[in-house]
Design a protein around this motif. Structure first.
Motif, PDB file in Angstrom:
ATOM      1  N   ALA A 165       0.819  -1.212   0.000  1.00  0.00           N
ATOM      2  CA  ALA A 165       0.000   0.000   0.000  1.00  0.00           C
ATOM      3  C   ALA A 165       0.855   1.266   0.000  1.00  0.00           C
ATOM      4  N   ASP A 168       0.957   1.649  -3.537  1.00  0.00           N
ATOM      5  CA  ASP A 168      -0.341   1.562  -4.216  1.00  0.00           C
ATOM      6  C   ASP A 168      -1.452   1.913  -3.228  1.00  0.00           C
ATOM      7  N   PRO A 169      -1.807   3.195  -3.134  1.00  0.00           N
ATOM      8  CA  PRO A 169      -2.845   3.624  -2.186  1.00  0.00           C
ATOM      9  C   PRO A 169      -4.197   2.962  -2.411  1.00  0.00           C
ATOM     10  N   LEU A 172      -5.513   0.586   0.303  1.00  0.00           N
ATOM     11  CA  LEU A 172      -5.874   1.018   1.657  1.00  0.00           C
ATOM     12  C   LEU A 172      -7.236   0.485   2.107  1.00  0.00           C
TER      13      LEU A 172
END
Length: 199
Positions: A165, A168-169, A172
């Motif tokens: 994360a 790579d948001p 979330l």
């Protein structure tokens, strides 16, 4: 002169007496000396070697062999978790599931006899398959131990998701869902432990 023939200088607290210039004690060791923890009636007590604590995987396998009928009370994720156990643990679970499919739940006394007459399991798996190891266990003990394994797996997944994360948001929301799942497992394990303690 002393009326018992002893010289005054030959008397002692231990009740010994001098004879011919030497010393002769009472010949009795009270066991109260400071040379070691000796018992008064013999050598020091020998303590048995310490046994390594059982792992959660050990406990799960042993409880299932002691009560094979509990397998059908597990939900699909729990059974899937057991299917994925590596090594001797997974081998023992697979053997037990095959036996359940062919014969239904059989008492540990029967399983023990069957295991003694065949060599399908490795020596390590046969040692794990001990239905006598936890005779006082209840189903809540099994479910609580399975929760421990599930928590360990989800913690590993959370750690891996945190790392991903960071780059790579979009992950979330998955991380939040995993945390909620972990919290729910912790609460369930707490309730199971309380119920097991009251059995």
């Amino acid at each position: 002169a002393d009326d018992d023939g002893w010289s005054a200088g030959a008397r002692s607290e231990g009740g010994g007496r001098a004879s011919g210039g030497g010393w002769r004690g009472s010949g009795k060791w009270s066991g109260n000396g400071k040379w070691g923890k000796w018992r008064k009636d013999g050598p020091p007590e020998v303590r048995p070697p310490r046994v390594a604590p059982r792992s959660p995987e050990d406990r799960v396998v042993q409880m299932l062999f002691g009560e094979p009928g509990w397998w059908d009370r597990l939900d699909a994720p729990e059974q899937q978790l057991l299917h994925g156990l590596p090594g001797a643990h997974g081998q023992a679970v697979a053997w037990l599931e095959r036996d359940l499919a062919e014969h239904g739940p059989r008492p540990w006394a029967v399983l023990r006899q069957v295991l003694s007459e065949q060599d399908e399991l490795s020596p390590e798996a046969r040692q794990l398959a001990d239905g006598d190891a936890l005779p006082d266990a209840c189903f809540e003990d099994l479910a609580s131990t399975l929760s421990t394994l599930q928590l360990r797996a989800i913690n590993e997944e959370i750690e891996a998701t945190i790392l991903r994360a960071a780059e790579d948001p979009a992950l979330l929301p998955s991380l939040r869902a995993l945390n909620e799942q972990r919290n729910a497992l912790k609460e369930r394990q707490k309730q199971l432990s309380q119920r097991a303690a009251s059995e």
